[in-house]
Design a protein around this motif. Structure first.
Motif, PDB file in Angstrom:
ATOM      1  N   MET A   1       0.823  -1.199   0.000  1.00  0.00           N
ATOM      2  CA  MET A   1       0.000   0.000   0.000  1.00  0.00           C
ATOM      3  C   MET A   1       0.869   1.266   0.000  1.00  0.00           C
ATOM      4  O   MET A   1       0.525   2.270  -0.634  1.00  0.00           O
ATOM      5  CB  MET A   1      -0.933  -0.005   1.218  1.00  0.00           C
ATOM      6  CG  MET A   1      -1.972  -1.127   1.207  1.00  0.00           C
ATOM      7  SD  MET A   1      -3.055  -1.132  -0.255  1.00  0.00           S
ATOM      8  CE  MET A   1      -2.300  -2.448  -1.252  1.00  0.00           C
TER       9      MET A   1
ATOM     10  N   ALA B   1       2.313   1.850  -3.518  1.00  0.00           N
ATOM     11  CA  ALA B   1       1.360   2.149  -4.592  1.00  0.00           C
ATOM     12  C   ALA B   1       1.563   3.559  -5.155  1.00  0.00           C
ATOM     13  O   ALA B   1       1.378   3.795  -6.348  1.00  0.00           O
ATOM     14  CB  ALA B   1      -0.066   1.978  -4.082  1.00  0.00           C
ATOM     15  N   ARG B   2       1.956   4.498  -4.304  1.00  0.00           N
ATOM     16  CA  ARG B   2       2.164   5.874  -4.770  1.00  0.00           C
ATOM     17  C   ARG B   2       3.338   5.989  -5.739  1.00  0.00           C
ATOM     18  O   ARG B   2       3.454   6.990  -6.456  1.00  0.00           O
ATOM     19  CB  ARG B   2       2.369   6.807  -3.584  1.00  0.00           C
ATOM     20  CG  ARG B   2       3.597   6.512  -2.749  1.00  0.00           C
ATOM     21  CD  ARG B   2       3.663   7.416  -1.525  1.00  0.00           C
ATOM     22  NE  ARG B   2       4.782   7.100  -0.663  1.00  0.00           N
ATOM     23  CZ  ARG B   2       6.028   7.551  -0.851  1.00  0.00           C
ATOM     24  NH1 ARG B   2       6.284   8.369  -1.849  1.00  0.00           N
ATOM     25  NH2 ARG B   2       7.003   7.192  -0.022  1.00  0.00           N
TER      26      ARG B   2
ATOM     27  N   PHE C   1      -0.125  -6.671  -6.002  1.00  0.00           N
ATOM     28  CA  PHE C   1      -0.994  -6.160  -7.071  1.00  0.00           C
ATOM     29  C   PHE C   1      -1.099  -7.160  -8.217  1.00  0.00           C
ATOM     30  O   PHE C   1      -2.154  -7.291  -8.838  1.00  0.00           O
ATOM     31  CB  PHE C   1      -0.454  -4.819  -7.575  1.00  0.00           C
ATOM     32  CG  PHE C   1      -0.524  -3.735  -6.546  1.00  0.00           C
ATOM     33  CD1 PHE C   1      -1.702  -3.026  -6.339  1.00  0.00           C
ATOM     34  CD2 PHE C   1       0.577  -3.431  -5.767  1.00  0.00           C
ATOM     35  CE1 PHE C   1      -1.774  -2.028  -5.382  1.00  0.00           C
ATOM     36  CE2 PHE C   1       0.517  -2.437  -4.804  1.00  0.00           C
ATOM     37  CZ  PHE C   1      -0.665  -1.741  -4.607  1.00  0.00           C
TER      38      PHE C   1
ATOM     39  N   ILE D   1       0.031  -1.907 -12.548  1.00  0.00           N
ATOM     40  CA  ILE D   1       0.657  -1.371 -11.327  1.00  0.00           C
ATOM     41  C   ILE D   1       1.711  -2.344 -10.810  1.00  0.00           C
ATOM     42  O   ILE D   1       2.829  -1.948 -10.455  1.00  0.00           O
ATOM     43  CB  ILE D   1      -0.413  -1.106 -10.250  1.00  0.00           C
ATOM     44  CG1 ILE D   1      -1.258   0.102 -10.634  1.00  0.00           C
ATOM     45  CG2 ILE D   1       0.245  -0.882  -8.885  1.00  0.00           C
ATOM     46  CD1 ILE D   1      -2.432   0.346  -9.707  1.00  0.00           C
TER      47      ILE D   1
END
Length: 246
Positions: free
Chosen positions: A60, A63-64, A146, A203
């Motif tokens: 998480m 993810a950025r 992902f 991703i």
């Protein structure tokens, strides 16, 4: 900010919504609470069963990186290492002590501290390579979160479609409900395949690429620090490290 990722995300949304409108389904045809629950929550449930909590949290946080990837400037790193090697030849390894605390990267800071402390080059290599391998493995595992969701989502989309068709079969006596019921059933398939191929798998692949690039740069840093510890000529160090860039 990664412009290509932003453009890709916008085009993905336009492709899905525009295609729905052009095909006559309209934007309302893309909304189905039941499909959302089955596909999105189901995919999240599946990946939580598969993944440990530290790995999920790391995923998480990473993810950025899709839109704000870690800064990589190999040319600047090489220039810095060459400058350190010049200082070490003129002032000795202790001349680099002031540079240690100024390094924002913990990996580089640790390696430089070992050089300043006069640790044997092979020991430096062993310690840094173990840390590099651990860091790389941890980040690759997070990127695969992902990828895993991208594998589960289409299957759950099919499950949603089957459940929707089962509901349709119960209303065969009422033909007026068949069309809308079938359309709603296939919305789950769109959710699953769309989420996987327009978001989750891209991703995951991008994060793995970024992790590999970071690992490659840190391998270059290890070689540079060892070369400094061995007292190599700055020009030779620069030529060797440039091989990592080219």
């Amino acid at each position: 900010m990664d412009r290509l990722s932003i453009i890709g995300a916008v085009l993905a949304i336009c492709a899905l919504m525009g295609g729905s409108v052009l095909k006559g389904a309209g934007l309302s045809g893309l909304w189905s609470p039941a499909a959302f629950v089955i596909v999105i929550l189901g995919t999240l449930a599946a990946i939580l069963l598969q993944t440990s909590m530290p790995t999920f949290k790391r995923a998480m946080k990473m993810a950025r990186w899709v839109f704000q990837p870690p800064a990589h400037d190999s040319a600047a790193v090489i220039a810095q290492i060459v400058e350190w090697s010049t200082t070490a030849r003129k002032q000795g390894l202790l001349g680099l002590e002031a540079q240690v605390k100024a390094q924002p990267d913990p990996f580089l800071r640790k390696g430089l501290q070992m050089v300043v402390d006069g640790v044997e080059p092979e020991s430096i290599r062993q310690v840094l390579e173990i840390e590099l391998h651990g860091h790389s493995s941890r980040d690759l595992a997070a990127a695969k979160v992902f990828e895993g969701m991208g594998i589960y989502a289409p299957t759950l989309g099919i499950i949603g479609a089957v459940l929707g068709l089962m509901a349709v079969m119960k209303n065969l006596a009422d033909p007026s409900k068949l069309g809308s019921g079938i359309a709603a059933a296939f919305t789950a398939t769109i959710y699953g395949i769309g989420a996987a191929n327009l978001a989750l798998l891209p991703i995951g692949n991008k994060l793995k690429t970024l992790v590999n690039a970071q690992t490659h740069e840190r391998e270059m840093i290890v070689e540079g620090l060892i070369a400094i510890a061995q007292g190599e000529n700055p020009r030779n160090i620069e030529a060797r490290l440039n091989g990592y860039v080219h």
